[in-house]
Motif scaffolding. Structure first.
Motif, PDB file in Angstrom:
ATOM      1  N   ARG A   1       0.841  -1.191   0.000  1.00 41.82           N
ATOM      2  CA  ARG A   1       0.000   0.000   0.000  1.00 41.82           C
ATOM      3  C   ARG A   1       0.879   1.244   0.000  1.00 41.82           C
ATOM      4  NH1 ARG A   1      -2.706  -0.509   5.946  1.00 41.82           N
ATOM      5  NH2 ARG A   1      -0.877   0.034   7.159  1.00 41.82           N
ATOM      6  N   ARG A   2       0.316   2.306  -0.526  1.00 47.69           N
ATOM      7  CA  ARG A   2       1.043   3.567  -0.601  1.00 47.69           C
ATOM      8  C   ARG A   2       1.400   4.010   0.809  1.00 47.69           C
ATOM      9  NH1 ARG A   2      -2.329   7.748  -3.541  1.00 47.69           N
ATOM     10  NH2 ARG A   2      -3.508   7.421  -1.663  1.00 47.69           N
ATOM     11  N   ALA A   3       2.646   4.428   0.988  1.00 46.41           N
ATOM     12  CA  ALA A   3       3.106   4.866   2.309  1.00 46.41           C
ATOM     13  C   ALA A   3       2.435   6.176   2.674  1.00 46.41           C
ATOM     14  CB  ALA A   3       4.619   5.017   2.310  1.00 46.41           C
ATOM     15  N   ARG A   4       2.117   6.328   3.930  1.00 49.26           N
ATOM     16  CA  ARG A   4       1.545   7.583   4.407  1.00 49.26           C
ATOM     17  C   ARG A   4       2.653   8.622   4.473  1.00 49.26           C
ATOM     18  NH1 ARG A   4      -1.314   4.429   9.122  1.00 49.26           N
ATOM     19  NH2 ARG A   4      -2.977   3.501   7.921  1.00 49.26           N
ATOM     20  N   LYS A   5       2.312   9.830   4.133  1.00 50.29           N
ATOM     21  CA  LYS A   5       3.301  10.907   4.198  1.00 50.29           C
ATOM     22  C   LYS A   5       3.529  11.268   5.645  1.00 50.29           C
ATOM     23  CE  LYS A   5       2.316  12.618  -0.293  1.00 50.29           C
ATOM     24  NZ  LYS A   5       2.953  13.355  -1.258  1.00 50.29           N
ATOM     25  N   LYS A   6       4.785  11.381   5.991  1.00 50.64           N
ATOM     26  CA  LYS A   6       5.134  11.748   7.360  1.00 50.64           C
ATOM     27  C   LYS A   6       5.057  13.254   7.493  1.00 50.64           C
ATOM     28  CE  LYS A   6       8.125   7.812   7.840  1.00 50.64           C
ATOM     29  NZ  LYS A   6       9.481   7.318   7.834  1.00 50.64           N
ATOM     30  N   GLU A   7       4.402  13.683   8.550  1.00 53.91           N
ATOM     31  CA  GLU A   7       4.312  15.116   8.801  1.00 53.91           C
ATOM     32  C   GLU A   7       5.634  15.612   9.371  1.00 53.91           C
ATOM     33  OE1 GLU A   7       0.936  16.478  10.964  1.00 53.91           O
ATOM     34  OE2 GLU A   7      -0.371  14.998  10.033  1.00 53.91           O
ATOM     35  N   LYS A   8       6.090  16.728   8.845  1.00 53.93           N
ATOM     36  CA  LYS A   8       7.356  17.299   9.311  1.00 53.93           C
ATOM     37  C   LYS A   8       7.171  17.831  10.719  1.00 53.93           C
ATOM     38  CE  LYS A   8      10.916  20.576   7.997  1.00 53.93           C
ATOM     39  NZ  LYS A   8      11.264  21.492   8.946  1.00 53.93           N
ATOM     40  N   LYS A   9       8.133  17.551  11.569  1.00 57.01           N
ATOM     41  CA  LYS A   9       8.119  18.101  12.920  1.00 57.01           C
ATOM     42  C   LYS A   9       8.971  19.353  12.917  1.00 57.01           C
ATOM     43  CE  LYS A   9       7.051  13.872  15.103  1.00 57.01           C
ATOM     44  NZ  LYS A   9       6.346  13.594  16.257  1.00 57.01           N
ATOM     45  N   TYR A  10       8.367  20.464  13.295  1.00 56.38           N
ATOM     46  CA  TYR A  10       9.043  21.755  13.282  1.00 56.38           C
ATOM     47  C   TYR A  10       9.653  22.057  14.637  1.00 56.38           C
ATOM     48  CZ  TYR A  10       6.550  22.590   8.928  1.00 56.38           C
ATOM     49  OH  TYR A  10       6.087  22.498   7.645  1.00 56.38           O
ATOM     50  N   THR A  11      10.757  22.768  14.624  1.00 61.16           N
ATOM     51  CA  THR A  11      11.341  23.255  15.868  1.00 61.16           C
ATOM     52  C   THR A  11      10.632  24.555  16.238  1.00 61.16           C
ATOM     53  OG1 THR A  11      13.012  24.614  14.768  1.00 61.16           O
ATOM     54  CG2 THR A  11      13.614  22.317  15.236  1.00 61.16           C
ATOM     55  N   ILE A  12      10.786  24.971  17.479  1.00 61.59           N
ATOM     56  CA  ILE A  12      10.163  26.221  17.909  1.00 61.59           C
ATOM     57  C   ILE A  12      10.732  27.401  17.123  1.00 61.59           C
ATOM     58  CG2 ILE A  12      11.726  26.717  19.838  1.00 61.59           C
ATOM     59  CD1 ILE A  12       7.947  27.095  20.057  1.00 61.59           C
ATOM     60  N   GLN A  13      12.012  27.322  16.760  1.00 62.26           N
ATOM     61  CA  GLN A  13      12.633  28.386  15.971  1.00 62.26           C
ATOM     62  C   GLN A  13      12.003  28.470  14.579  1.00 62.26           C
ATOM     63  OE1 GLN A  13      14.396  26.110  17.743  1.00 62.26           O
ATOM     64  NE2 GLN A  13      15.250  27.436  19.334  1.00 62.26           N
TER      65      GLN A  13
ATOM     66  N   LEU B   1       8.960  27.487  13.759  1.00 58.80           N
ATOM     67  CA  LEU B   1       7.573  27.944  13.897  1.00 58.80           C
ATOM     68  C   LEU B   1       7.475  29.463  14.057  1.00 58.80           C
ATOM     69  CD1 LEU B   1       6.157  25.168  16.235  1.00 58.80           C
ATOM     70  CD2 LEU B   1       5.568  25.542  13.835  1.00 58.80           C
ATOM     71  N   PHE B   2       8.446  30.051  14.735  1.00 54.11           N
ATOM     72  CA  PHE B   2       8.392  31.488  14.999  1.00 54.11           C
ATOM     73  C   PHE B   2       9.375  32.301  14.156  1.00 54.11           C
ATOM     74  CE2 PHE B   2       6.208  29.812  18.654  1.00 54.11           C
ATOM     75  CZ  PHE B   2       5.201  30.731  18.848  1.00 54.11           C
ATOM     76  N   ALA B   3       9.929  31.711  13.107  1.00 54.33           N
ATOM     77  CA  ALA B   3      10.933  32.390  12.275  1.00 54.33           C
ATOM     78  C   ALA B   3      10.395  33.687  11.670  1.00 54.33           C
ATOM     79  CB  ALA B   3      11.420  31.453  11.182  1.00 54.33           C
ATOM     80  N   ASP B   4       9.130  33.727  11.262  1.00 60.65           N
ATOM     81  CA  ASP B   4       8.551  34.910  10.617  1.00 60.65           C
ATOM     82  C   ASP B   4       7.740  35.777  11.583  1.00 60.65           C
ATOM     83  OD1 ASP B   4       9.641  34.126   8.205  1.00 60.65           O
ATOM     84  OD2 ASP B   4       7.895  32.917   7.678  1.00 60.65           O
ATOM     85  N   TYR B   5       7.784  35.480  12.857  1.00 57.88           N
ATOM     86  CA  TYR B   5       7.013  36.226  13.848  1.00 57.88           C
ATOM     87  C   TYR B   5       7.661  37.576  14.088  1.00 57.88           C
ATOM     88  CZ  TYR B   5       4.446  37.146  18.156  1.00 57.88           C
ATOM     89  OH  TYR B   5       3.647  37.697  19.109  1.00 57.88           O
ATOM     90  N   LYS B   6       6.919  38.655  13.852  1.00 58.78           N
ATOM     91  CA  LYS B   6       7.478  40.009  13.932  1.00 58.78           C
ATOM     92  C   LYS B   6       6.947  40.829  15.106  1.00 58.78           C
ATOM     93  CE  LYS B   6       9.629  39.521   9.993  1.00 58.78           C
ATOM     94  NZ  LYS B   6      10.622  38.519  10.042  1.00 58.78           N
ATOM     95  N   ALA B   7       5.868  40.430  15.734  1.00 58.26           N
ATOM     96  CA  ALA B   7       5.253  41.232  16.795  1.00 58.26           C
ATOM     97  C   ALA B   7       6.144  41.288  18.026  1.00 58.26           C
ATOM     98  CB  ALA B   7       3.891  40.652  17.166  1.00 58.26           C
ATOM     99  N   GLU B   8       5.994  42.357  18.771  1.00 56.74           N
ATOM    100  CA  GLU B   8       6.752  42.525  20.006  1.00 56.74           C
ATOM    101  C   GLU B   8       5.969  41.873  21.139  1.00 56.74           C
ATOM    102  OE1 GLU B   8       9.774  43.947  20.445  1.00 56.74           O
ATOM    103  OE2 GLU B   8       9.849  44.147  18.255  1.00 56.74           O
ATOM    104  N   HIS B   9       6.666  41.159  21.979  1.00 53.19           N
ATOM    105  CA  HIS B   9       6.022  40.535  23.132  1.00 53.19           C
ATOM    106  C   HIS B   9       6.994  40.540  24.293  1.00 53.19           C
ATOM    107  CE1 HIS B   9       3.613  37.915  25.623  1.00 53.19           C
ATOM    108  NE2 HIS B   9       4.661  37.136  25.770  1.00 53.19           N
TER     109      HIS B   9
END
Length: 82
Positions: free
Chosen positions: A44-56, A58-66
Motif C-alpha cells: 500500500r502507498r506509504a503515508r506521508k510523514k508530517e514534518k516536525k518543526y522546531t520552535i525556531q 515555527l516562529f521564524a517569521d514572527y514580527k510582533a513585540e512581546h
C-alpha cells in the motif's frame, strides 16, 4: 490478474501492471509499505510523514513585540514553596 515472482539481483521481484497501480493510486517512485501476513503480502502507498518543526522554525517569521509578564497567583495554598 496473475504475476510471477522472479529473481532480481539478490532479491525477488514482481512486475505490477500499470492499470493495477492506477487503480491503487500508486505511481512510479512512490514509496510503498509492505505488510506480510500469513499467505499474503499487502502493498500500500506509504503515508506521508508530517514534518516536525522546531520552535525556531515555527516562529521564524514572527514580527510582533512581546514582553512576558509575571502573573500574581496569590499566596501559597497547601505545601507549595515559592
Amino acid at each position: 490478474m496473475m504475476a510471477k515472482i522472479q529473481k532480481w539481483g539478490n532479491s525477488q521481484g514482481i512486475r505490477i501492471p500499470k492499470q493495477l497501480l492506477a487503480i491503487a493510486s500508486i505511481k512510479e517512485d512512490d514509496e510503498v509499505e509492505l505488510i506480510a501476513e500469513y499467505g499474503k503480502i499487502i502493498i500500500r502507498r506509504a503515508r506521508k510523514k508530517e514534518k516536525k518543526y522546531t520552535i525556531q522554525e515555527l516562529f521564524a517569521d514572527y514580527k510582533a513585540e512581546h514582553t512576558p509578564e509575571e502573573e500574581e497567583w496569590g499566596p501559597p495554598v497547601g505545601r507549595e514553596e515559592w
